[in-house]
Design a protein around this motif. Structure first.
Motif, mmCIF file in Angstrom:
data_model
loop_
_atom_site.group_PDB
_atom_site.id
_atom_site.type_symbol
_atom_site.label_atom_id
_atom_site.label_comp_id
_atom_site.label_asym_id
_atom_site.label_seq_id
_atom_site.Cartn_x
_atom_site.Cartn_y
_atom_site.Cartn_z
ATOM 1 N N LEU A 127 37.526 -18.647 37.777
ATOM 2 C CA LEU A 127 38.137 -19.020 36.497
ATOM 3 C C LEU A 127 39.645 -19.186 36.652
ATOM 4 O O LEU A 127 40.249 -20.057 36.019
ATOM 5 N N GLY A 128 40.254 -18.340 37.502
ATOM 6 C CA GLY A 128 41.671 -18.480 37.763
ATOM 7 C C GLY A 128 41.998 -19.805 38.418
ATOM 8 O O GLY A 128 42.968 -20.485 38.056
ATOM 9 N N MET A 129 41.167 -20.199 39.373
ATOM 10 C CA MET A 129 41.390 -21.470 40.055
ATOM 11 C C MET A 129 41.187 -22.648 39.100
ATOM 12 O O MET A 129 41.953 -23.610 39.087
ATOM 13 N N MET A 130 40.153 -22.551 38.270
ATOM 14 C CA MET A 130 39.889 -23.625 37.317
ATOM 15 C C MET A 130 41.023 -23.755 36.304
ATOM 16 O O MET A 130 41.447 -24.867 35.956
ATOM 17 N N THR A 131 41.547 -22.628 35.855
ATOM 18 C CA THR A 131 42.654 -22.665 34.896
ATOM 19 C C THR A 131 43.895 -23.286 35.529
ATOM 20 O O THR A 131 44.616 -24.063 34.882
ATOM 21 N N ALA A 132 44.156 -22.963 36.777
ATOM 22 C CA ALA A 132 45.277 -23.600 37.480
ATOM 23 C C ALA A 132 45.068 -25.109 37.559
ATOM 24 O O ALA A 132 45.996 -25.903 37.336
ATOM 25 N N LEU A 133 43.857 -25.518 37.855
ATOM 26 C CA LEU A 133 43.551 -26.928 38.029
ATOM 27 C C LEU A 133 43.732 -27.725 36.741
ATOM 28 O O LEU A 133 44.332 -28.799 36.740
ATOM 29 N N ILE A 134 43.237 -27.196 35.614
ATOM 30 C CA ILE A 134 43.294 -27.978 34.375
ATOM 31 C C ILE A 134 44.729 -28.153 33.882
ATOM 32 O O ILE A 134 45.017 -29.104 33.151
ATOM 33 N N VAL A 192 41.724 -32.418 42.215
ATOM 34 C CA VAL A 192 40.389 -31.800 42.128
ATOM 35 C C VAL A 192 39.834 -31.559 43.523
ATOM 36 O O VAL A 192 39.298 -30.477 43.824
ATOM 37 N N ALA A 193 39.970 -32.552 44.390
ATOM 38 C CA ALA A 193 39.435 -32.421 45.750
ATOM 39 C C ALA A 193 40.099 -31.270 46.495
ATOM 40 O O ALA A 193 39.431 -30.487 47.189
ATOM 41 N N ASN A 194 41.412 -31.126 46.355
ATOM 42 C CA ASN A 194 42.113 -30.039 47.033
ATOM 43 C C ASN A 194 41.675 -28.671 46.516
ATOM 44 O O ASN A 194 41.496 -27.732 47.286
ATOM 45 N N TYR A 195 41.501 -28.563 45.230
ATOM 46 C CA TYR A 195 41.066 -27.284 44.673
ATOM 47 C C TYR A 195 39.635 -26.963 45.109
ATOM 48 O O TYR A 195 39.284 -25.805 45.313
ATOM 49 N N LYS A 196 38.837 -27.994 45.254
ATOM 50 C CA LYS A 196 37.469 -27.755 45.738
ATOM 51 C C LYS A 196 37.499 -27.216 47.159
ATOM 52 O O LYS A 196 36.718 -26.335 47.523
ATOM 53 N N LEU A 197 38.400 -27.761 47.967
ATOM 54 C CA LEU A 197 38.531 -27.253 49.338
ATOM 55 C C LEU A 197 38.975 -25.793 49.341
ATOM 56 O O LEU A 197 38.489 -24.972 50.114
ATOM 57 N N LEU A 198 39.914 -25.469 48.454
ATOM 58 C CA LEU A 198 40.376 -24.085 48.357
ATOM 59 C C LEU A 198 39.241 -23.184 47.871
ATOM 60 O O LEU A 198 39.084 -22.060 48.335
ATOM 61 N N GLN A 236 48.159 -21.864 41.830
ATOM 62 C CA GLN A 236 48.956 -23.073 41.671
ATOM 63 C C GLN A 236 50.115 -23.087 42.669
ATOM 64 O O GLN A 236 50.420 -24.118 43.278
ATOM 65 N N PHE A 237 50.744 -21.941 42.845
ATOM 66 C CA PHE A 237 51.834 -21.833 43.806
ATOM 67 C C PHE A 237 51.337 -22.147 45.221
ATOM 68 O O PHE A 237 51.974 -22.890 45.980
ATOM 69 N N LEU A 238 50.164 -21.588 45.570
ATOM 70 C CA LEU A 238 49.610 -21.813 46.909
ATOM 71 C C LEU A 238 49.274 -23.288 47.131
ATOM 72 O O LEU A 238 49.517 -23.833 48.209
ATOM 73 N N MET A 239 48.712 -23.926 46.107
ATOM 74 C CA MET A 239 48.340 -25.332 46.255
ATOM 75 C C MET A 239 49.559 -26.207 46.492
ATOM 76 O O MET A 239 49.508 -27.187 47.228
ATOM 77 N N HIS A 240 50.662 -25.851 45.867
ATOM 78 C CA HIS A 240 51.876 -26.650 46.042
ATOM 79 C C HIS A 240 52.503 -26.462 47.425
ATOM 80 O O HIS A 240 53.330 -27.264 47.847
#
Length: 463
Positions: free
Chosen positions: A410-417, A448-454, A382-386
């Protein structure tokens, strides 16, 4: 409708015709036919005059034509009307030995060794099936315990002590007929209703764990909860009894069955709606940070977001049942990721999630550690995405992947939700489920799109 208690008989008379359900015939497997024929042969050979009845969930699932698990995992509960389960188990093993069949030592289970020694349950393996043998019984409860005092009962008394009408049906092995001594069990299966045989408050206060069991069965079969039972779910006296009389181990077992089911949202949503979420997911008293103001709805919202993403957006999350179970636990506790408490045993600030999962739900250390690792990774992601995709530190990403290992998705999905607006859950669970979005609003779609790219980038790093 009221029913008179039948007299206790050494050899009960055949059941009245009005309790027999003639409209349905159970489809037995060859293994089950062999088992029941064997049981009847034991009765005939020893001139026992015993009526053998299969009770509970096996009958319900057969009528519903519900998919049975592997036969090795299926327990068949057989109620006896005129002898002890352990005595009948001895005769069964003798029959197996005399007929050249494999036989095993049987175990005796003591549900309440002090008060009900004469009603021990004998568990024996027969033809590859696990069989529980016990007397028909009636039960009485004290105010301070959910463990009943049991005594030998009639088929009607045994049916009325059950948690739900859909679990009160018998299959009479002697006659090959279904028996419905409550006169409503089969009707409620047809009409898809969750209801108790006795008045709901009586049933729930006797054993408050039945609150969670009823919710789980409503969830499992997608049945409707009876209005009177729903009212009892909301009763403060029932809430207090659930909090004080039921062990945390049993609560944890019921929650795990809900979370591991095909669709846990209805059960958890109903738990939130009737006001017992804080009892089940109980927080410690020594919090160092405040949890979200509307914690139950935040937790349910994360679980709803997870469900929506898995089914509509993130095909990369299609994993095993064990992975999905872990993802759901991580989701439902995600709003507590940054909340700590003062743990006396550890003498240092400790994540509240550890307390909830380990102390309140009695989960094993491996699962608790995995959920914690997923939460830690989610905070990092989450920190990285911001920071923005163009400013992501690749070395830091690599460090996250190294720490969390195969749980990184799972970590990425949890950050996303946790980034998306939770589904509305302040009305009823049914209305909440109706509002699960197939497509999120534009800001959520961008997230969602950004997390998919990550995620794509992380896959490249893992190769």
């Amino acid at each position: 409708m009221s029913f008179l208690a039948e007299p206790t008989l050494k050899k009960p008379a055949p059941p009245n015709e009005d309790v027999v359900v003639d409209v349905v015939e159970l489809m037995l497997t060859e293994q089950e036919k062999r088992l029941f024929d064997l049981m009847k042969d034991v009765v005939r050979k020893n001139k026992l005059g015993t009526t053998l009845r299969v009770a509970g969930g096996w009958v319900r699932d057969k009528i519903l034509n519900f998919k049975m698990e592997d036969s090795k995992a299926v327990d068949i509960d057989i109620a006896l009307d005129n002898m002890l389960g352990c005595d009948f188990a001895i005769l069964v093993n003798r029959w197996l030995e005399e007929n050249g069949e494999e036989h095993h030592d049987f175990g005796v289970m003591h549900k309440n060794s002090e008060k009900s020694k004469h009603l021990e349950t004998a568990r024996v393996k027969v033809l590859g099936l696990s069989i529980d043998l016990v007397n028909l019984r009636t039960e009485t409860y004290t105010e301070d315990s959910r463990i009943p005092t049991a005594k030998i009962g009639t088929p009607l008394e045994d049916a009325l002590r059950r948690d739900l009408t859909i679990n009160s049906l018998f299959y009479n092995i002697n006659t090959g007929k279904i028996e419905d001594f409550t006169r409503v069990g089969y009707l409620h299966l047809q009409k898809r209703i969750i209801k108790t045989p006795l008045p709901p408050l009586t049933t729930l206060l006797d054993d408050p764990l039945r609150v969670l069991r009823a919710m789980r069965f409503a969830n499992r079969f997608n049945f409707n909860v009876d209005e009177e039972l729903y009212t009892a779910f909301c009763d403060p006296e029932v809430h207090q009894a659930l909090d004080e009389k039921v062990s945390r181990e049993r609560i944890g077992q019921e929650v795990d069955l809900m979370i591991s089911s095909d669709r846990p949202l209805q059960a958890i949503g109903l738990m939130c709606e009737v006001g017992i979420f804080h009892i089940v997911f109980r927080l410690p008293d020594t919090l160092l940070e405040l949890p979200p103001f509307d914690l139950r709805n935040a937790c349910l919202g994360c679980l709803i977001n997870l469900d929506s993403l898995i089914h509509h957006h993130f095909d990369g999350m299609r994993h095993t049942a064990a992975d999905l179970r872990l993802a759901r636990y991580a989701a439902i506790t995600a709003p507590l990721r940054n909340v700590r408490y003062e743990c006396e045993r550890r003498h240092r600030p400790t994540p509240v999630t550890r307390h909830v999962l380990q102390n309140e739900l009695r989960m094993n250390s491996k699962t608790v550690d995995s959920v914690y690792a997923v939460h830690e990774a989610s905070i990092e992601f989450q920190f990285l995405m911001h920071l923005g995709l163009n400013n992501i530190d690749r070395l830091r990403v690599a460090d996250i992947l190294r720490k969390v290992g195969p749980l990184w998705k799972l970590g990425m999905m949890t950050a996303l939700i946790t980034e998306m607006y939770p589904a509305k859950t302040s009305r009823t669970y049914a209305e909440a489920l109706d509002t699960i979005p197939d497509e999120f609003e534009r800001p959520e779609r961008m997230i969602v799109a950004n997390y998919k790219l990550l995620q794509v980038g992380n896959r490249e790093k893992r190769r």
